[in-house]
Scaffold this active site. Structure first.
Site, mmCIF file in Angstrom:
data_model
loop_
_atom_site.group_PDB
_atom_site.id
_atom_site.type_symbol
_atom_site.label_atom_id
_atom_site.label_comp_id
_atom_site.label_asym_id
_atom_site.label_seq_id
_atom_site.Cartn_x
_atom_site.Cartn_y
_atom_site.Cartn_z
ATOM 1 N N GLY A 332 0.806 -1.206 0.000
ATOM 2 C CA GLY A 332 0.000 0.000 0.000
ATOM 3 C C GLY A 332 0.846 1.267 0.000
ATOM 4 N N SER A 333 0.296 2.315 0.593
ATOM 5 C CA SER A 333 0.830 3.671 0.393
ATOM 6 C C SER A 333 2.186 3.942 1.019
ATOM 7 C CB SER A 333 -0.183 4.695 0.912
ATOM 8 O OG SER A 333 -1.359 4.657 0.136
#
Length: 731
Positions: A332-333
């Site tokens: 993810g981020s």
């Protein structure tokens, strides 16, 4: 004619009178006796001279009759934390049994359990071991009824400590009864209980109960280091097979296992375990992980996961993975840190450039890329694209870098093992060969990583461009010789410049400090210090359908923190997967108190100052599997550099039997179809010459000293081209 008449006629014809028959029988018996006598003398002479009967040595039999031997068990090495506090150590455990056979006596002293004392014996078991009193008495009575020689008392009667054994013996002595006896077994004590259990692992008695064998984690990975070599004593026995005093000699000395000092700090680790218990119980996720690293050395100070187990309770141990090296997930981020750093490194990042994410998203080929808020924030700067965690901003940067971003992923270490040496390490998954998947990697989807890979990549940002390998061994000590092997800090690449790393850490401060554009504004704090942070929310694929889960809290939430921001000392990376509920402050419940505790303790004894000047003899790694070879090189205190992605080592840069200094670099060439150019920054000229020779590549040099530049970019495929290296004495 009758048969008897025929026989008489035969005797008469052959003159077989009674006297003649007696003479002949006498002659036959005499001859037979003489023959048997000479046969006996011959056989006896053979036995005396040769000393062998039917293939059995009489000398050996005599020796066995009057000479005994016992195995001296080697002590398994102790596993310590960085400050010398024992995490796993050898002990002797006992199992209890009751003898019921009335022949078991010593002179007039009864050593068996008498029926009239069964109730007292059962109460002793209840008081000392927690065994049900009625159940214990029933076992004794059933054993007596079945005429058993001895009975035991289930799992609670095993793994008894020395203190419990003494308490039982004292209780029998007080009651003036007998009957209980003990078998001793080698055992492993884990005094801290649940304490980075998946990393430390556990060891149990081997099949023949002669020693301990590591089954998981460090206990298994370093089993050859921790295990010693058993010795043997020989003694003379009397007619009753008892050792004769003064005849015991030690024929083979036991060699104890080596002690392993980890980089774990028990004070930090214990606190982390407590914090994780609370978060795990309150949120009931599929799993939680935590990894705290010294940013300057790559040493792991604390690491843990939930669910977990107590290594002293074998019933609690399931087939759970060591998530930090075995689990392959989409991060993810938190990947946006690396995307931004790469864009700065490429010179295509303008922090003041603006863009406006559309509520309809960004059309990319046959896919649509959306921001988590669907553009509600409006116009963002590229600097805010990181702090506000914009997928569209990251894809915009990735499109500008094109194939160069995929090269950065290799330089950051994704898609290949970190060669940690822990069992079953996963190499992760690089994106599919299509532009949409490759673009999605810029915000941490469509790529599979491990926790160790992420930590390794983060070190390049925290450590001003220099990427360090995660280390969990501080040193290995041979207690019998005093020899010490210290693990060296290992640089594994320089994927970004110092300027890129410094700038990204500055932008990461916005995540917690920017009131309007900080996605975790005010959530993470460390009194007296600035911190750089990045949160992540990654979609999780359903293992059955392969499709992403959606809605609720069906995500992998994460955060990475580097502190202090200006010159990070530590990196903390936390993940929580599929919690039943999720608040933005959940991971902060672990991070904030832990960071404060770390900085409070920083100046006490977190620093490792042990040094060594020992020389090391290089082993032969040819034809070994790559993981085993790289792990063994590390155990010796050397630095392995694996060239190629093959499964087997075919050549090495230093010949086996050669003596080198600790910290030397050993190149391991694998049976790969192709080879990629390594990052040779900091390599000596000698290492570079060996590299060229092993791969049959022409190498040239400019300057003297250590490598500062290379004409072929790191992690591009080699195709026989010549390579020019720039050297400098100032490296």
């Amino acid at each position: 004619m009758k048969l008897t008449d025929k026989f008489k006629q035969y005797l008469k014809k052959n003159n077989q009178t009674t006297m003649n028959n007696r003479k002949k029988v006498g002659i036959i018996l005499f001859a037979t006796s003489i023959g048997l006598f000479f046969l006996f003398v011959t056989r006896l002479s053979y036995i005396v001279i040769v000393g062998d009967v039917a293939g059995t040595s009489l000398a050996e039999k005599t020796k066995n009759l009057y000479q005994g031997s016992e195995v001296i068990q080697a002590k398994r090495g102790t596993i310590y934390d960085r400050n010398g506090i024992a995490i796993a150590e050898d002990v002797t455990s006992y199992s209890i049994y009751a003898v019921l056979n009335q022949n078991y006596v010593d002179g007039k002293k009864k050593l068996y359990a008498e029926e009239e004392n069964f109730s007292k014996l059962a109460k002793i078991l209840s008081d000392t071991l927690g065994i049900d009193e009625d159940s214990a008495q029933e076992s004794l009575e059933n054993g007596l009824s079945d005429q058993l020689w001895r009975v035991s008392f289930g799992s609670k009667g095993n793994n008894i400590t020395l203190e419990q054994k003494k308490a039982i013996e004292e209780a029998m002595e007080k009651e003036e009864i007998a009957g209980f006896h003990f078998d001793s077994h080698p055992a492993r004590l884990y005094p801290n209980g649940i304490f980075s259990s998946h990393f430390i692992g556990y060891a149990v008695a081997n099949d023949d109960d002669t020693g301990l064998e590591g089954k998981t984690g460090l206990e298994a990975a370093y089993n050859d280091v921790l295990s010693g070599t058993d010795g043997k004593i020989v003694y003379q026995k009397d007619n009753n097979q008892n050792p004769l005093p003064g005849t015991v000699v030690e024929s083979e000395e036991a060699v104890d296992g080596k002690d392993v000092y980890t980089t774990i700090d028990s004070r930090i680790q214990s606190y982390l375990e407590t914090l994780m218990d609370s978060v795990y119980e309150d949120n009931n996720p599929e799993n939680v992980t935590a990894n705290l690293m010294d940013a300057k050395t790559g040493q792991i100070i604390a690491m843990a996961q939930r669910p977990t187990y107590n290594p002293e309770d074998l019933d609690s141990i399931n087939d759970w993975q060591n998530l930090l090296v075995e689990d392959n997930y989409e991060p993810g981020s938190t990947m946006k840190i690396l995307t931004t750093a790469a864009a700065i490194d490429q010179g295509i990042f303008n922090e003041n450039e603006t863009f406006t994410p559309s509520s309809d998203g960004l059309k990319l080929y046959d896919a649509t890329i959306n921001d988590w808020d669907y553009g509600q924030k409006g116009t963002l700067t590229m600097r805010q694209a990181l702090s506000w965690s914009s997928n569209i901003g990251m894809v915009t940067l990735e499109q500008r870098m094109a194939d160069r971003w995929q090269q950065y992923l290799k330089q950051f270490g994704f898609g290949r093992s970190t060669y940690s040496g822990l069992p079953n390490e996963n190499t992760g998954i690089t994106p599919e060969d299509n532009p949409v998947s490759q673009a999605m990697t810029s915000f941490g989807q469509a790529i599979g990583v491990t926790n160790f890979q992420m930590m390794q990549a983060f070190t390049s940002v925290a450590n001003n461009g220099t990427m360090l390998k995660p280390q969990f061994i501080s040193k290995i000590v041979d207690t019998q010789t005093g020899d010490t092997t210290v693990t060296q800090t290992e640089e594994v690449g320089h994927p970004i410049t110092e300027n890129a790393a410094t700038k990204v850490r500055e932008y990461m401060r916005d995540v917690v400090e920017s009131e309007n554009y900080g996605s975790a504004y005010g959530v993470y704090e460390l009194p007296g210090y600035n911190i750089s942070a990045k949160t992540g929310t990654a979609q999780v694929a359903d293992p059955d359908t392969g499709k992403y889960l959606s809605g609720g809290s069906n995500y992998l939430y994460s955060v990475v923190l580097m502190f202090p921001s200006e010159e990070p000392e530590y990196i903390l990376y936390l993940t929580i997967k599929l919690p039943e509920k999720h608040e933005s402050t959940v991971l902060a419940e672990i991070a904030n108190p832990l960071m404060k505790r770390v900085m409070d303790l920083k100046n006490t004894s977190l620093e490792e100052t042990t040094t060594t000047s020992d020389t090391i003899t290089v082993n032969d790694y040819r034809n070994l599997d790559t993981e085993s070879a790289a792990t063994d090189v590390q155990k010796l205190g050397l630095i392995p550099v694996v060239i190629g992605d093959g499964d087997t080592v075919t050549a090495q840069s230093v010949d086996s039997g050669t003596t080198v200094m600790a910290g030397e670099r050993i190149l391991l060439i694998t049976d790969s179809d192709s080879y990629e150019m390594p990052d040779t920054t900091g390599w000596s000229k000698a290492d570079l010459i060996k590299f060229g020779s092993l791969l049959n590549i022409d190498v040239t040099f400019e300057g003297d000293g250590y490598c500062t530049a290379q004409s072929v970019e790191a992690y591009t495929e080699l195709s026989g081209q010549s390579i020019k290296f720039t050297l400098s004495e100032n490296e």
